[in-house]
Design an enzyme around this catalytic site. Structure first.
Site, PDB file in Angstrom:
ATOM      1  CB  SER A   1       6.889 -36.847 -24.391  1.00  0.00           C
ATOM      2  OG  SER A   1       6.376 -38.046 -23.883  1.00  0.00           O
TER       3      SER A   1
ATOM      4  CB  CYS B   1      -3.436 -43.898 -30.317  1.00  0.00           C
ATOM      5  SG  CYS B   1      -3.503 -45.386 -29.297  1.00  0.00           S
TER       6      CYS B   1
ATOM      7  CD  GLU C   1      -4.952 -37.982 -25.504  1.00  0.00           C
ATOM      8  OE1 GLU C   1      -3.762 -38.344 -25.443  1.00  0.00           O
ATOM      9  OE2 GLU C   1      -5.844 -38.418 -24.741  1.00  0.00           O
TER      10      GLU C   1
ATOM     11  CG  HIS D   1       4.300 -35.035 -28.323  1.00  0.00           C
ATOM     12  ND1 HIS D   1       3.264 -34.815 -27.454  1.00  0.00           N
ATOM     13  CD2 HIS D   1       4.023 -34.286 -29.427  1.00  0.00           C
ATOM     14  CE1 HIS D   1       2.400 -33.977 -28.003  1.00  0.00           C
ATOM     15  NE2 HIS D   1       2.834 -33.649 -29.202  1.00  0.00           N
TER      16      HIS D   1
ATOM     17  CG  ASN E   1       4.201 -41.162 -22.265  1.00  0.00           C
ATOM     18  OD1 ASN E   1       5.089 -41.925 -21.913  1.00  0.00           O
ATOM     19  ND2 ASN E   1       4.110 -40.706 -23.515  1.00  0.00           N
TER      20      ASN E   1
HETATM   21  S1  SF4 Z   1       0.446 -43.598 -24.999  1.00  0.00           S
HETATM   22 FE1  SF4 Z   1      -1.441 -44.820 -24.995  1.00  0.00          FE
HETATM   23  S2  SF4 Z   1      -2.963 -43.538 -26.009  1.00  0.00           S
HETATM   24 FE2  SF4 Z   1      -0.937 -42.668 -26.493  1.00  0.00          FE
HETATM   25  S3  SF4 Z   1      -0.362 -43.623 -28.415  1.00  0.00           S
HETATM   26 FE3  SF4 Z   1       0.450 -44.928 -26.789  1.00  0.00          FE
HETATM   27  S4  SF4 Z   1      -1.121 -46.509 -26.443  1.00  0.00           S
HETATM   28 FE4  SF4 Z   1      -2.061 -44.822 -27.575  1.00  0.00          FE
END
Ligand code: SF4
Length: 346
Positions: free
Chosen positions: A247, A121, A151, A66, A249
């Protein structure tokens, strides 16, 4: 004061360390770790190697990661991003993104004779396996995550009859389980650590026997980046998070910065999106980036700030990451026969 991380140095004549209005030192706190995680690095390299090995066009289902810059750069090099596998011509090569796909997507790709490379991942795959295991053991699975996120769709798709999504606090009351002694919570990998634990506490009040995941589902990269931003946020008048709006995160980093005491926090894809008004009256600017962000974009933000007097950069290090993942097995064999080194989107 010191050099930029990465060897860049400030120019003394451009230095304007003192904010004349406030009489305080202008500075940047730069979070470490930030940016690319091992899963994103693997997914991007997978597409680059697929391009070099097989040549364009390469199809990718959903955004490989993302991040706008990564997707635009790969598009220019011959990658065609699609929403679903039915947009991929029969027999063509399609890469599945880092966020993972459900078994139904794999089955659809096989039915259409697509050649596939799975860049999911490994830490997302781990959660898929947990879903399968608990579903086999006849648990009800409460998946904490954001509704509509790719996800979550892939993970829930492993056992749709057993998984219930818990997103907002009010979702906790809606959960229905068959046997309160056989309930487990799992989670999306990129959530806020603190908010997830709040949701777990809420769920435990309803289901005292609620079981926890065998190991953390929120991945090391997500929690490390949140930890770093937490450490610097109380000292920051403003935190700039480099990352895209889709995104998870990256968006969590903005929230964590504000909760940890930053005066203000914003998400930007590029330095050009920094609003001059955000910088008014600001002395300390924190800078970090989400796990899907190439560091070149962070360096551009540092340049942008340096041009405006913030050229004293201190790195705030809370962890040193050494995680790496092997490329997908579908690629490894072909690469053994054709060992070329691609340019990288960084
Ligand atoms: S944020 Fe974490 S789960 Fe997502 S791709 Fe990166 S390491 Fe993998």
């Amino acid at each position: 004061m010191g050099p930029y991380p990465g060897g860049m140095t400030t120019s003394p004549e451009a230095t304007d360390l003192v904010d004349q209005d406030a009489g305080r030192t202008k500075r940047v706190l730069l979070a470490k770790p930030r940016g690319y995680c091992a899963g994103v690095d693997r997914a991007v390299v997978t597409v680059e190697k697929a391009l070099e090995t097989y040549g364009p066009p390469i199809y990718v289902r959903k955004e490989i990661v993302h991040n706008r810059h990564v997707v635009d750069t790969l598009s220019e090099r011959g990658v065609i991003f699609v929403d679903e596998t039915d947009e991929v011509p029969e027999g063509a090569l399609v890469v599945f993104s880092a966020h993972g796909v459900s078994p139904a997507v794999h089955a659809e790709a096989a039915r259409r004779n697509l050649r596939t490379i799975d860049a999911t991942c490994p830490l997302v795959t781990k959660v898929h396996k947990e879903v399968n295991r608990f579903a086999r053991e006849d648990y009800d699975i409460l998946l904490i995550g954001h509704e509509g996120h790719e996800e979550v769709e892939g993970t829930a798709g492993e056992a749709p009859d057993r998984v219930q999504l818990v997103d907002k606090p009010e979702d906790v009351d809606k959960v229905q389980v068959r046997d309160p002694s056989r309930v487990v919570w799992l989670s999306q990998t990129t959530l806020s650590v603190d908010e997830t634990m709040e949701r777990v506490d809420q769920l435990k009040k309803r289901f005292p026997d609620l079981q926890a995941p065998p190991s953390d589902d929120i991945c090391y990269a997500t929690s490390n980046r949140q930890q770093a931003v937490k450490a610097m946020a109380p000292e920051c008048d403003l935190v700039i998070v480099v990352g895209s709006q889709n995104s998870s995160n990256s968006k969590r980093l903005v929230e964590v910065a504000l909760q940890a005491g930053a005066g203000d926090a914003h998400l930007v894809d590029y330095a050009s999106q920094i609003d001059e008004q955000w910088l008014e009256g600001v002395t300390t600017v924190g800078v970090t980036s989400g796990a899907s962000v190439p560091d070149v974009l962070v360096m551009q933000v540092l340049d942008h700030l340096a041009e405006r007097g913030w050229n004293h950069v201190d790195e705030v290090t809370t962890a040193n990451e050494k995680v790496t993942f092997a490329l997908p097995r579908e690629l490894r064999k072909d690469l053994d026969d054709n060992p070329t080194k691609p340019r990288s989107v960084r």
